[in-house]
Write a protein that holds these residues in place. Structure first.
Motif, PDB file in Angstrom:
ATOM      1  N   ARG A   1       0.853  -1.193   0.000  1.00  0.00           N
ATOM      2  CA  ARG A   1       0.000   0.000   0.000  1.00  0.00           C
ATOM      3  C   ARG A   1       0.887   1.241   0.000  1.00  0.00           C
ATOM      4  N   LEU A   2       0.388   2.300  -0.618  1.00  0.00           N
ATOM      5  CA  LEU A   2       1.101   3.571  -0.630  1.00  0.00           C
ATOM      6  C   LEU A   2       0.898   4.295   0.695  1.00  0.00           C
ATOM      7  N   VAL A   3       1.904   5.050   1.095  1.00  0.00           N
ATOM      8  CA  VAL A   3       1.727   5.922   2.252  1.00  0.00           C
ATOM      9  C   VAL A   3       0.878   7.114   1.815  1.00  0.00           C
ATOM     10  N   THR A   4       0.256   7.785   2.770  1.00  0.00           N
ATOM     11  CA  THR A   4      -0.686   8.872   2.461  1.00  0.00           C
ATOM     12  C   THR A   4      -0.048   9.969   1.619  1.00  0.00           C
ATOM     13  N   ALA A   5       1.187  10.328   1.925  1.00  0.00           N
ATOM     14  CA  ALA A   5       1.857  11.398   1.182  1.00  0.00           C
ATOM     15  C   ALA A   5       1.987  11.050  -0.300  1.00  0.00           C
ATOM     16  N   LEU A   6       2.296   9.790  -0.603  1.00  0.00           N
ATOM     17  CA  LEU A   6       2.408   9.380  -2.008  1.00  0.00           C
ATOM     18  C   LEU A   6       1.046   9.359  -2.693  1.00  0.00           C
ATOM     19  N   ARG A   7       0.011   9.005  -1.974  1.00  0.00           N
ATOM     20  CA  ARG A   7      -1.340   9.039  -2.549  1.00  0.00           C
ATOM     21  C   ARG A   7      -1.708  10.459  -2.956  1.00  0.00           C
ATOM     22  N   VAL A   8      -1.457  11.421  -2.051  1.00  0.00           N
ATOM     23  CA  VAL A   8      -1.787  12.820  -2.330  1.00  0.00           C
ATOM     24  C   VAL A   8      -0.981  13.327  -3.517  1.00  0.00           C
ATOM     25  N   ARG A   9       0.311  13.046  -3.541  1.00  0.00           N
ATOM     26  CA  ARG A   9       1.152  13.482  -4.671  1.00  0.00           C
ATOM     27  C   ARG A   9       0.675  12.871  -5.976  1.00  0.00           C
ATOM     28  N   GLY A  10       0.281  11.620  -5.918  1.00  0.00           N
ATOM     29  CA  GLY A  10      -0.206  10.945  -7.118  1.00  0.00           C
ATOM     30  C   GLY A  10      -1.469  11.588  -7.663  1.00  0.00           C
ATOM     31  N   ILE A  11      -2.405  11.903  -6.785  1.00  0.00           N
ATOM     32  CA  ILE A  11      -3.659  12.542  -7.209  1.00  0.00           C
ATOM     33  C   ILE A  11      -3.386  13.912  -7.815  1.00  0.00           C
ATOM     34  N   VAL A  12      -2.545  14.693  -7.152  1.00  0.00           N
ATOM     35  CA  VAL A  12      -2.204  16.032  -7.658  1.00  0.00           C
ATOM     36  C   VAL A  12      -1.512  15.917  -9.016  1.00  0.00           C
ATOM     37  N   GLY A  13      -0.590  14.963  -9.152  1.00  0.00           N
ATOM     38  CA  GLY A  13       0.118  14.777 -10.410  1.00  0.00           C
ATOM     39  C   GLY A  13      -0.811  14.392 -11.549  1.00  0.00           C
TER      40      GLY A  13
ATOM     41  N   VAL B   1      -3.908   9.684 -18.654  1.00  0.00           N
ATOM     42  CA  VAL B   1      -3.176   9.984 -17.417  1.00  0.00           C
ATOM     43  C   VAL B   1      -3.590   9.036 -16.285  1.00  0.00           C
ATOM     44  N   GLY B   2      -4.896   8.835 -16.128  1.00  0.00           N
ATOM     45  CA  GLY B   2      -5.375   7.945 -15.070  1.00  0.00           C
ATOM     46  C   GLY B   2      -4.944   6.501 -15.279  1.00  0.00           C
ATOM     47  N   SER B   3      -4.980   6.065 -16.535  1.00  0.00           N
ATOM     48  CA  SER B   3      -4.591   4.679 -16.831  1.00  0.00           C
ATOM     49  C   SER B   3      -3.110   4.441 -16.598  1.00  0.00           C
ATOM     50  N   VAL B   4      -2.288   5.438 -16.934  1.00  0.00           N
ATOM     51  CA  VAL B   4      -0.845   5.301 -16.693  1.00  0.00           C
ATOM     52  C   VAL B   4      -0.596   5.166 -15.189  1.00  0.00           C
ATOM     53  N   ALA B   5      -1.291   5.980 -14.396  1.00  0.00           N
ATOM     54  CA  ALA B   5      -1.127   5.900 -12.942  1.00  0.00           C
ATOM     55  C   ALA B   5      -1.559   4.530 -12.423  1.00  0.00           C
ATOM     56  N   ALA B   6      -2.719   4.058 -12.877  1.00  0.00           N
ATOM     57  CA  ALA B   6      -3.222   2.763 -12.423  1.00  0.00           C
ATOM     58  C   ALA B   6      -2.306   1.630 -12.865  1.00  0.00           C
ATOM     59  N   GLN B   7      -1.805   1.727 -14.097  1.00  0.00           N
ATOM     60  CA  GLN B   7      -0.941   0.663 -14.610  1.00  0.00           C
ATOM     61  C   GLN B   7       0.381   0.615 -13.856  1.00  0.00           C
ATOM     62  N   LEU B   8       0.917   1.774 -13.544  1.00  0.00           N
ATOM     63  CA  LEU B   8       2.158   1.837 -12.771  1.00  0.00           C
ATOM     64  C   LEU B   8       1.949   1.193 -11.399  1.00  0.00           C
ATOM     65  N   LEU B   9       0.850   1.521 -10.751  1.00  0.00           N
ATOM     66  CA  LEU B   9       0.547   0.925  -9.453  1.00  0.00           C
ATOM     67  C   LEU B   9       0.355  -0.588  -9.562  1.00  0.00           C
ATOM     68  N   MET B  10      -0.219  -1.027 -10.674  1.00  0.00           N
ATOM     69  CA  MET B  10      -0.448  -2.459 -10.886  1.00  0.00           C
ATOM     70  C   MET B  10       0.885  -3.201 -11.007  1.00  0.00           C
TER      71      MET B  10
ATOM     72  N   ALA C   1      -3.972   0.401  -7.014  1.00  0.00           N
ATOM     73  CA  ALA C   1      -4.213   0.296  -8.459  1.00  0.00           C
ATOM     74  C   ALA C   1      -5.691   0.100  -8.753  1.00  0.00           C
ATOM     75  N   TRP C   2      -6.355  -0.715  -7.943  1.00  0.00           N
ATOM     76  CA  TRP C   2      -7.747  -1.085  -8.239  1.00  0.00           C
ATOM     77  C   TRP C   2      -8.739   0.050  -8.056  1.00  0.00           C
ATOM     78  N   PRO C   3      -8.703   0.845  -6.969  1.00  0.00           N
ATOM     79  CA  PRO C   3      -9.636   1.978  -6.918  1.00  0.00           C
ATOM     80  C   PRO C   3      -9.378   2.995  -8.024  1.00  0.00           C
ATOM     81  N   VAL C   4      -8.118   3.149  -8.421  1.00  0.00           N
ATOM     82  CA  VAL C   4      -7.835   4.041  -9.547  1.00  0.00           C
ATOM     83  C   VAL C   4      -8.471   3.477 -10.815  1.00  0.00           C
ATOM     84  N   TRP C   5      -8.377   2.153 -11.003  1.00  0.00           N
ATOM     85  CA  TRP C   5      -9.020   1.533 -12.168  1.00  0.00           C
ATOM     86  C   TRP C   5     -10.528   1.742 -12.144  1.00  0.00           C
ATOM     87  N   ILE C   6     -11.144   1.734 -10.960  1.00  0.00           N
ATOM     88  CA  ILE C   6     -12.591   1.960 -10.880  1.00  0.00           C
ATOM     89  C   ILE C   6     -12.950   3.326 -11.460  1.00  0.00           C
ATOM     90  N   VAL C   7     -12.192   4.352 -11.071  1.00  0.00           N
ATOM     91  CA  VAL C   7     -12.439   5.705 -11.583  1.00  0.00           C
ATOM     92  C   VAL C   7     -12.188   5.762 -13.086  1.00  0.00           C
TER      93      VAL C   7
END
Length: 199
Positions: free
Chosen positions: A88-100, A128-137, A144-150
């Protein structure tokens, strides 16, 4: 493009049909954490890149090239044992990922519009969203999975708006598969067990 069959007046091409079937297979294997998710994922992406170019969805086509590269990376990264215990990502990385993701989305959409792309805001988000989800995958992160849902929700609406109804239906089913993947990977992260392997 060769029409394979027609449903309610919609022509399903051989390319679109094959892309969807291969993607279903890949995602089912991905939910199980199986390394063999990546070859059908690669082939589905190859076919989808061709389809999206035909519909002037340039970001969606470019996204498939990234998926193909990720499939190669995932094959070697996951190894014979498949996905190990998801992290799992730490909260700081989640926030940076969303902003990015949001920043890149806002920058990419006008660029696509300037080159004559269709449905540029939705198409840009898909890339952009798919690249983020794929990287997490590939990195075996539960997020990765909640990002894929969006992403899949946006995809279902986008592709329906462009007349790709079979692909839109496919993305609607992917939402349910992503929910299943989220539950499965969350359970494995909480209770580690060996991944399914196929020699």
């Amino acid at each position: 493009m060769t029409v394979l069959f027609t449903v309610w007046g919609y022509d399903v091409t051989a390319i679109e049909f094959a892309s969807v079937i291969l993607a279903f297979l890949a995602i089912a294997l991905g939910i199980a954490g199986n390394r063999w998710t990546w070859p059908p994922y690669f082939l589905s992406s190859l076919l989808y890149s061709w389809l999206f170019i035909e519909f002037h969805l340039f970001a969606s086509a470019a996204m498939q090239l990234i998926f193909m590269a990720a499939a190669v990376w995932g094959w070697f990264s996951w190894g014979r044992e498949g996905a190990r215990v998801p992290g799992r990502l730490v909260t700081a990385l989640r926030v940076r990922g969303i902003v990015g993701v949001l920043l890149l989305w806002v920058l990419l959409a006008p660029l696509l519009q300037s080159i004559g792309g269709a449905a540029t805001w939705g198409d840009a988000f898909m890339l952009v969203g798919s690249v983020a989800a794929q990287l997490l995958m590939v990195l075996q992160k539960v997020e990765a999975w909640p990002v894929w849902i969006v992403v899949n929700t946006v995809g279902a609406v986008l592709y329906a708006s462009q007349g790709l109804y079979f692909t839109s239906l496919f993305y609607a089913v992917l939402i349910l598969m992503a929910v299943t993947g989220w539950r499965a990977w969350s359970a494995r992260a909480a209770n580690p067990a060996p991944a399914v392997t196929i020699s």
